[in-house]
Scaffold this active site. Sequence first.
Site, PDB file in Angstrom:
ATOM      1  N   LYS A  49      -2.917  -7.889  -5.596  1.00 15.15           N
ATOM      2  CA  LYS A  49      -2.619  -6.786  -4.680  1.00 15.15           C
ATOM      3  C   LYS A  49      -3.686  -6.680  -3.596  1.00 15.15           C
ATOM      4  O   LYS A  49      -3.386  -6.437  -2.426  1.00 15.15           O
ATOM      5  CB  LYS A  49      -2.521  -5.459  -5.465  1.00 15.15           C
ATOM      6  CG  LYS A  49      -1.284  -5.402  -6.367  1.00 15.15           C
ATOM      7  CD  LYS A  49      -1.314  -4.204  -7.334  1.00 15.15           C
ATOM      8  CE  LYS A  49      -0.146  -4.276  -8.315  1.00 15.15           C
ATOM      9  NZ  LYS A  49      -0.170  -3.196  -9.330  1.00 15.15           N
ATOM     10  N   GLN A  93      -4.482   1.400 -11.808  1.00 11.09           N
ATOM     11  CA  GLN A  93      -3.672   0.377 -12.481  1.00 11.09           C
ATOM     12  C   GLN A  93      -3.356   0.788 -13.916  1.00 11.09           C
ATOM     13  O   GLN A  93      -4.244   1.118 -14.691  1.00 11.09           O
ATOM     14  CB  GLN A  93      -4.412  -0.976 -12.445  1.00 11.09           C
ATOM     15  CG  GLN A  93      -3.664  -2.126 -13.100  1.00 11.09           C
ATOM     16  CD  GLN A  93      -2.361  -2.497 -12.374  1.00 11.09           C
ATOM     17  OE1 GLN A  93      -2.273  -2.448 -11.152  1.00 11.09           O
ATOM     18  NE2 GLN A  93      -1.339  -2.865 -13.132  1.00 11.09           N
ATOM     19  N   ASP A 116       1.379   4.240  -5.050  1.00 15.87           N
ATOM     20  CA  ASP A 116       1.978   3.488  -6.157  1.00 15.87           C
ATOM     21  C   ASP A 116       3.120   4.291  -6.799  1.00 15.87           C
ATOM     22  O   ASP A 116       3.817   3.777  -7.673  1.00 15.87           O
ATOM     23  CB  ASP A 116       0.890   3.167  -7.188  1.00 15.87           C
ATOM     24  CG  ASP A 116       1.243   1.953  -8.035  1.00 15.87           C
ATOM     25  OD1 ASP A 116       2.009   1.082  -7.562  1.00 15.87           O
ATOM     26  OD2 ASP A 116       0.761   1.869  -9.182  1.00 15.87           O
TER      27      ASP A 116
END
Lengths: 277, 277
Positions: A49, A93, A116
Amino acid sequence: MTKLLYGNPVASEIQLRLLNYMKSINKQPKIATIIVGDDVSSHKYVNMKEMASVKMGIEPLSFRLDKHITQDELIELIDKLNSDYEVDGILLQHPIPGHLNEREAFDRILLEKDVDGVTSTSFGDIAMGKNSFLSCTPAAIIELIKYYDIEMKSKHIVVIGRSSILGKPLSSALINEDATVTTCHSYTRNVEEIVGQADIVIAAVGKPKFVKGKWIKEGAIVIDAGYNPGNAGDVDYGSCLEKCSAITPVPGGVGPVTIAKLLEHTVLAAGKKAKYI
Amino acid sequence: MTKLLYGNPVASEIQLRLLNYMKSINKQPKIATIIVGDDVSSHKYVNMKEMASVKMGIEPLSFRLDKHITQDELIELIDKLNSDYEVDGILLQHPIPGHLNEREAFDRILLEKDVDGVTSTSFGDIAMGKNSFLSCTPAAIIELIKYYDIEMKSKHIVVIGRSSILGKPLSSALINEDATVTTCHSYTRNVEEIVGQADIVIAAVGKPKFVKGKWIKEGAIVIDAGYNPGNAGDVDYGSCLEKCSAITPVPGGVGPVTIAKLLEHTVLAAGKKAKYI
């Protein structure tokens, strides 16, 4: 001939759109990436990413936290990033170590920086037709389906999985796309039968090669959102390939589009802010 | 023998629970009820809710707004009620006239006063397992199912309808109850076939007598969340009664429990506050 639904052309189209959009804003987008602990896959994903961000002209700010960090320390970092004007997006994450409260940490992220799409507020907003960021993998799946001109309206779509960042927001988003949606999970009894009725099957279950070719209807479309060790998806690719009309490969299917959606959300978050400079 | 799932005993149980709880708090709960316009059903429903509130010792504060009110005026009232410490819950009766933005108005309600569970934040919270108020009709349906010891886990539940205050939050909540959930709506093509597979059918579609007896599986359980003019539910009661193993009557099924859930949420909202007195 089974059609292969590659993710790269979809990701390229998103990136092109973004490059154009970025010319119109006077701010370099910045994304803060947080990993807690040593999970090898997490480090690999976040590296991918970050590399993709750099290529797009987005600056990644990396935070790598010890696995023994306390909830308070994690929340403190998120608060700091929330109030840092330079930071446009925050990626925490998944997963984080079990002693931490992931939901609380996710929901601490400011709505406008939730690129996200992990907060419960973003989830609720999207379900109710409001303009927040949909979780990246569901957003990628919908973008991919649209890119390949696959109709969702009135189709029976079976989603296998109900995680907070994949199955749940995906099912919600597909209902808004006018699909008839069945959500299956670990307590579903006759998953083969249900999958057998699907016009589109989306595997988001986290079990390698879970969906078998013999389960699916002849001519169905198969989307594999899984990625397990050894490059295995959640779909038994070989047996499904013979029966379906279209399928996403793993790797190279949903994955690249997921990253592109993260970049897109980050650039849009920066762009919204840039208007007010 | 088909079992009739009456709502009154469920509502009574909730009310009993509440009376006990109310003894432990030192505040009379207050609910503000807002109706915009002259919709006859809205006035009837809200009157029923207010009468039930009074019986329970909850004070209703009635606001009846002209159908030509502006969005700003409506938002101003909600803001005033949000900041009024005495008000524990706010009910904005759906629907409001079409020139107003109902979603914006709903979402203006403070989360802790959203006793009717209509905000997108409450919806997202519930889906993600957090402790907000679930929309009252879905909450009533789940309470009723549990009261009658009907298992949801691993059952295939078909929800017909996807409205923001009924079908969507209900489908979400049922997934959290470990049911396999299919959500149908106006774009669903083969609704009879899908309904035919359901262990539990929940009609929340707003069309009188929509679900026919010949659609349902022998022995299925039928929950009717509809209420249409002439006391008709969304289920064709007569034909379903013969085939199902249990069914909610209309009226007297889900309705009374919905009102009891509203009261419960209001008392809980007041109770949370009372702790801090």
